[in-house]
Scaffold this active site. Structure first.
Site, PDB file in Angstrom:
ATOM      1  N   HIS A 100      23.474  41.852  50.225  1.00 37.52           N
ATOM      2  CA  HIS A 100      24.886  41.705  49.869  1.00 37.52           C
ATOM      3  C   HIS A 100      25.635  40.950  50.949  1.00 37.52           C
ATOM      4  CE1 HIS A 100      24.554  45.182  46.829  1.00 37.52           C
ATOM      5  NE2 HIS A 100      24.065  44.055  46.388  1.00 37.52           N
ATOM      6  N   CYS A 102      47.118  32.729  30.599  1.00 38.71           N
ATOM      7  CA  CYS A 102      46.775  33.311  31.902  1.00 38.71           C
ATOM      8  C   CYS A 102      45.458  34.079  31.892  1.00 38.71           C
ATOM      9  CB  CYS A 102      47.901  34.203  32.413  1.00 38.71           C
ATOM     10  SG  CYS A 102      48.200  35.632  31.365  1.00 38.71           S
TER      11      CYS A 102
END
Ligand code: PEP
Ligand code: MG
Length: 608
Positions: free
Chosen positions: A273, A570
């Site tokens: 990660h 949006c």
């Protein structure tokens, strides 16, 4: 009868084979365990005579399943059959979609100084002194007990996951959250949690999941911080190349605020990660053995070629600087361009606005060249505790000062977004329940305070106020007249403010003629509109609606055709390069996208 059937029903099983080169690692495991938890039956995974609970992230990880391994998933009890069916489907999808991180090809190099070779995480060039990572322990007063610290940490990770939902790396936070839940369930003290982390990390040593131990440390530190035991990392305030064994995923955010030029890690993998987040942050980074590097010595980190030049000659430095300046000229050029308006080939100016979530994203949006804020998701203020009127007012004011054109959406929770301090009766279908503006029927005091804060923060500015999840004209009228009554009560003139709606519920499409008479503007929220058009939950682990379906564009076409008030968009579709030409063709004039998509969206527009 039902109980009888369940008590005596035979367990069902299915073999699942790991086909991803990355193995069955933390991110897919977290998604798998999340789905498993949604079933009432008992579910176990068996591999090499070891059976573990398939609803726990750490228990599943303890099987260390790698490519080629086949484990048996067993379900027993209520809904066992459907659980197996859905988990099998999810597993297969996860395996197929799990991208293998490709090794980055190294370009040839010729340096005179001594060279240390490494594996490229993220490309770039850096010339700076080295700085070795170290931490200091800081203790501060905390009244919080262990269980509360645990649940606060879980909530934080959930929020990080939700806030970054648009980001392909958001599953990292879901994975950490699930890991924390798994590890923390039976722990009553910090020592117990530390022992558990230690025990589980030991099991990963020597496996492909080895580097996930940094996730274990990360969640442990998150809990400790709430208990007043913070581990602080300090970085120099002059440019530096960081040398460290490994970094915690959460430290990357902090690193981005510093003058870091590059990162050299010793113990990580391309799939960790930490590596994924470093790549996303664009910091040039390498995995290499750094034991021969001396602290505070200027080196060249060339991650195009995957090398560190330990004692660069004057010629090496000059060459690297030339390469660096070419890189920065390119960056500067695109940075310059992102502040230019986005104009189509035939000269139409399309406004590119930003979707902001707080002051930081609003500032980032400005930096990225946004021309306004098309959607301010005001939820950020409300997530942990109810904000005071003053806190809201200050937060809005700070954001309103950044742009001339700002649309603020009133609180939009419910569905998949809960508020810890608000009780909503349990709903079978939360996405069809008390969401968005509907919450104000049950909690009008929330809306009253929020509207007042917006009015006070806006002062004379022509701020646009947008209500989410409006489904009827009546609902809009009632909400707007409520807003007017709040203004009246506080003797405020709000005649300069505009009121509009998000178009997210399909019923609005059929009511546009009437809406035209009462609203000042519309903004299409495709994330929700698509979910309601196709009756597919936007968070569903298995199903995904086709955002580029002709049905979506027909809906948008109807809106643009019927609306007599300004329309913007949006939802995520606004930044989709496959959708942009079509949206512009239909007549869309304003796109509102996440800050990091602004430059690219503008560039896409320039080619239409
Ligand atoms: C939408 O639904 O498209 C939208 C922009 O709102 P949110 O994603 O916050 O629900
Ligand atoms: Mg929405």
């Amino acid at each position: 009868m039902y109980l009888f059937k369940n008590l005596f029903s035979k367990p069902l099983s299915v073999p699942l084979s790991v086909t991803s080169n990355n193995g069955f690692h933390l991110r897919p495991v977290a998604q798998f365990a999340t789905l498993a938890k949604s079933f009432p039956c008992q579910i176990t995974a068996t591999f090499h005579n070891k059976s573990v609970d398939a609803k726990g992230v750490n228990t599943l990880l303890s099987l260390s399943l790698e490519k080629g391994d086949t484990f048996i998933l067993v379900a027993k009890g209520e809904k066992a059959e459907v659980a197996l069916e859905k988990l099998q489907l999810l597993f297969e999808t996860l395996m197929q979609e799990d991208k293998e991180i490709q090794k980055i090809e190294k370009s040839a190099y010729s340096y005179e100084g001594s060279v240390i070779e490494g594996e490229i995480i993220s490309e770039g060039i850096a010339i700076a002194p080295t700085y070795t990572y170290h931490t200091t322990k800081v203790q501060h007063q905390s009244e919080m007990d262990f269980r509360t610290a645990l649940s606060q940490s879980t909530k934080e990770l959930e929020t990080l996951y939700r806030n970054k939902e648009d980001d392909e790396n958001s599953a990292i936070y879901l994975a950490q959250k699930e890991l924390l839940i798994s590890l923390g369930t039976h722990c009553q003290t910090l020592t117990e949690l530390e022992e558990k982390v230690e025990e589980e990390s030991r099991k990963l040593v020597g496996t492909k999941l080895d580097t996930k131990t940094s996730d274990y440390q990360d969640i442990l530190q998150r809990v400790k911080k709430h208990l007043g035991l913070e581990i602080k990392v300090t970085f120099p305030d002059t440019p530096f190349i960081l040398l460290c064994n490994d970094l915690l995923p959460s430290e990357i955010d902090q690193l981005q605020q510093t003058k870091v030029e590059g990162v050299i890690l010793k113990e990580t993998s391309m799939n960790s990660h930490t590596a994924i987040l470093l790549r996303a942050s664009g910091i040039c980074s390498l995995i290499a053995d750094t034991q021969n590097l001396v602290e505070n010595e200027t080196v060249i980190l060339d991650t195009y070629s995957g090398v560190i030049i330990q004692d660069p000659s004057a010629h090496d430095l000059q060459k690297a600087r030339e390469r660096l300046s070419k890189e920065s000229v390119q960056k500067a050029l695109s940075a310059k361009k992102r502040f230019e308006p986005a104009t189509t080939q035939n000269g139409r100016h399309i406004k590119v606005f930003a979707n902001a979530a707080d002051i930081n994203t609003a500032k980032a949006a400005k930096e990225e060249g946004a021309e306004g804020i098309g959607l301010l998701r005001s939820e950020f203020l409300f997530k942990d505790v109810k904000p005071s009127l003053g806190k809201q007012q200050n937060a809005y004011k700070e954001i309103f000062e950044l742009f001339d054109d700002i649309t603020v959406r009133t609180l939009d929770v419910g569905g998949d977004k809960a508020l810890p301090y608000i009780q909503i009766p349990t709903e079978d279908n939360p996405f069809l329940g008390i969401r968005g503006v509907r919450l104000f029927h049950t909690h009008p005091e929330l809306l009253e305070e929020q509207l007042l804060a917006i009015f006070l923060a806006a002062e004379n500015k022509r701020v646009k106020i947008m209500f989410p999840m409006i489904s009827s004209v009546e609902e809009f009228k009632q909400t707007k007249s409520f807003a007017q009554s709040v203004a009246q009560k506080h003797k405020l003139d709000i005649s300069h403010l505009h009121f509009g709606i998000m178009i997210e519920v399909p019923s609005v499409l059929f009511l546009l003629e009437s809406f035209n008479d009462v609203v000042d503007f519309y903004s299409i929220g495709t994330n929700d509109l698509i979910q309601y058009l196709f009756a597919i939950e936007r968070t569903h682990p298995l199903l995904k609606a086709d955002a580029l379906s002709p049905a979506v564009f027909s809906a948008i076409e109807i809106i643009l055709h019927k609306a007599t008030k300004p329309v913007s968009i949006c939802g995520e579709l606004a930044a989709d390069k496959n959708a942009i030409p079509k949206l512009l063709d239909l007549g869309m004039e304003t796109l509102s996208v996440s800050p990091k998509s602004i430059a690219q969206t503008k560039e896409e527009i320039r080619y239409v």
